[in-house]
Design a protein around this motif. Structure first.
Motif, mmCIF file in Angstrom:
data_model
loop_
_atom_site.group_PDB
_atom_site.id
_atom_site.type_symbol
_atom_site.label_atom_id
_atom_site.label_comp_id
_atom_site.label_asym_id
_atom_site.label_seq_id
_atom_site.Cartn_x
_atom_site.Cartn_y
_atom_site.Cartn_z
ATOM 1 N N HIS A 42 0.824 -1.201 0.000
ATOM 2 C CA HIS A 42 0.000 0.000 0.000
ATOM 3 C C HIS A 42 0.861 1.256 0.000
ATOM 4 O O HIS A 42 1.901 1.306 0.635
ATOM 5 C CB HIS A 42 -0.923 0.006 1.218
ATOM 6 N N LEU A 43 0.389 2.250 -0.744
ATOM 7 C CA LEU A 43 1.017 3.564 -0.775
ATOM 8 C C LEU A 43 -0.053 4.620 -0.532
ATOM 9 O O LEU A 43 -1.224 4.408 -0.835
ATOM 10 C CB LEU A 43 1.658 3.841 -2.136
ATOM 11 N N SER A 44 0.365 5.752 -0.026
ATOM 12 C CA SER A 44 -0.538 6.879 0.138
ATOM 13 C C SER A 44 -0.136 7.953 -0.881
ATOM 14 O O SER A 44 0.969 8.475 -0.833
ATOM 15 C CB SER A 44 -0.446 7.424 1.556
ATOM 16 N N ILE A 45 -1.037 8.232 -1.807
ATOM 17 C CA ILE A 45 -0.805 9.234 -2.852
ATOM 18 C C ILE A 45 -1.877 10.313 -2.718
ATOM 19 O O ILE A 45 -3.064 10.021 -2.775
ATOM 20 C CB ILE A 45 -0.867 8.596 -4.268
ATOM 21 N N ASP A 46 -1.438 11.545 -2.541
ATOM 22 C CA ASP A 46 -2.352 12.676 -2.362
ATOM 23 C C ASP A 46 -3.368 12.409 -1.247
ATOM 24 O O ASP A 46 -4.557 12.716 -1.382
ATOM 25 C CB ASP A 46 -3.077 13.007 -3.675
ATOM 26 N N GLY A 47 -2.910 11.790 -0.170
ATOM 27 C CA GLY A 47 -3.769 11.517 0.973
ATOM 28 C C GLY A 47 -4.688 10.322 0.822
ATOM 29 O O GLY A 47 -5.477 10.035 1.710
ATOM 30 N N LYS A 48 -4.603 9.631 -0.303
ATOM 31 C CA LYS A 48 -5.452 8.459 -0.531
ATOM 32 C C LYS A 48 -4.599 7.195 -0.482
ATOM 33 O O LYS A 48 -3.545 7.133 -1.120
ATOM 34 C CB LYS A 48 -6.146 8.539 -1.890
ATOM 35 N N ARG A 49 -5.063 6.196 0.252
ATOM 36 C CA ARG A 49 -4.354 4.919 0.335
ATOM 37 C C ARG A 49 -4.738 4.068 -0.868
ATOM 38 O O ARG A 49 -5.915 3.918 -1.186
ATOM 39 C CB ARG A 49 -4.725 4.202 1.628
ATOM 40 N N THR A 50 -3.740 3.526 -1.538
ATOM 41 C CA THR A 50 -3.988 2.702 -2.718
ATOM 42 C C THR A 50 -3.089 1.471 -2.700
ATOM 43 O O THR A 50 -2.039 1.471 -2.064
ATOM 44 C CB THR A 50 -3.776 3.515 -4.016
ATOM 45 N N THR A 51 -3.519 0.432 -3.371
ATOM 46 C CA THR A 51 -2.756 -0.806 -3.441
ATOM 47 C C THR A 51 -1.962 -0.843 -4.738
ATOM 48 O O THR A 51 -2.494 -0.547 -5.804
ATOM 49 C CB THR A 51 -3.688 -2.031 -3.386
#
Length: 96
Positions: free
Chosen positions: A15-24
């Motif tokens: 998981h990464l957080s991009i622009d405050g959104k957690r994504t897989t």
């Protein structure tokens, strides 16, 4: 001593957080193992996932070609390939 690595068929996810959104993010397991080795860690350890996640976050933040409209896994895959492929070989093939 020869060391043999096991290659699992399931994708390598984190998981990464991009622009405050957690994504897989999902990577091919073989590419993830080569990436872990290129980052100086053994691919079969829990540390490898943390090292890859930190590398991906840093690389995406610094990558000028990052596009929020393109799939994140595809962009991480591109960066991982660039990291693991020998730059001299790539330059030779491009110049040919």
């Amino acid at each position: 001593m020869t060391r043999y690595y096991t290659f699992h068929l399931s994708p390598f996810t984190f998981h990464l957080s991009i622009d405050g959104k957690r994504t897989t993010v999902s990577l091919d397991p073989t590419l993830a193992k080569y990436l872990a080795v290129s980052l100086g860690t053994h691919p079969e350890t829990p540390e490898a996932k943390a090292v890859i996640r930190a590398w991906a976050a840093k690389s995406l933040a610094e990558w000028i070609a990052f596009d929020a409209h393109l799939p994140l896994s595809a962009q991480v895959r591109q960066l991982a390939i660039q990291r693991t492929v020998d730059a001299k070989w790539v330059q030779t093939k491009i110049d040919a």
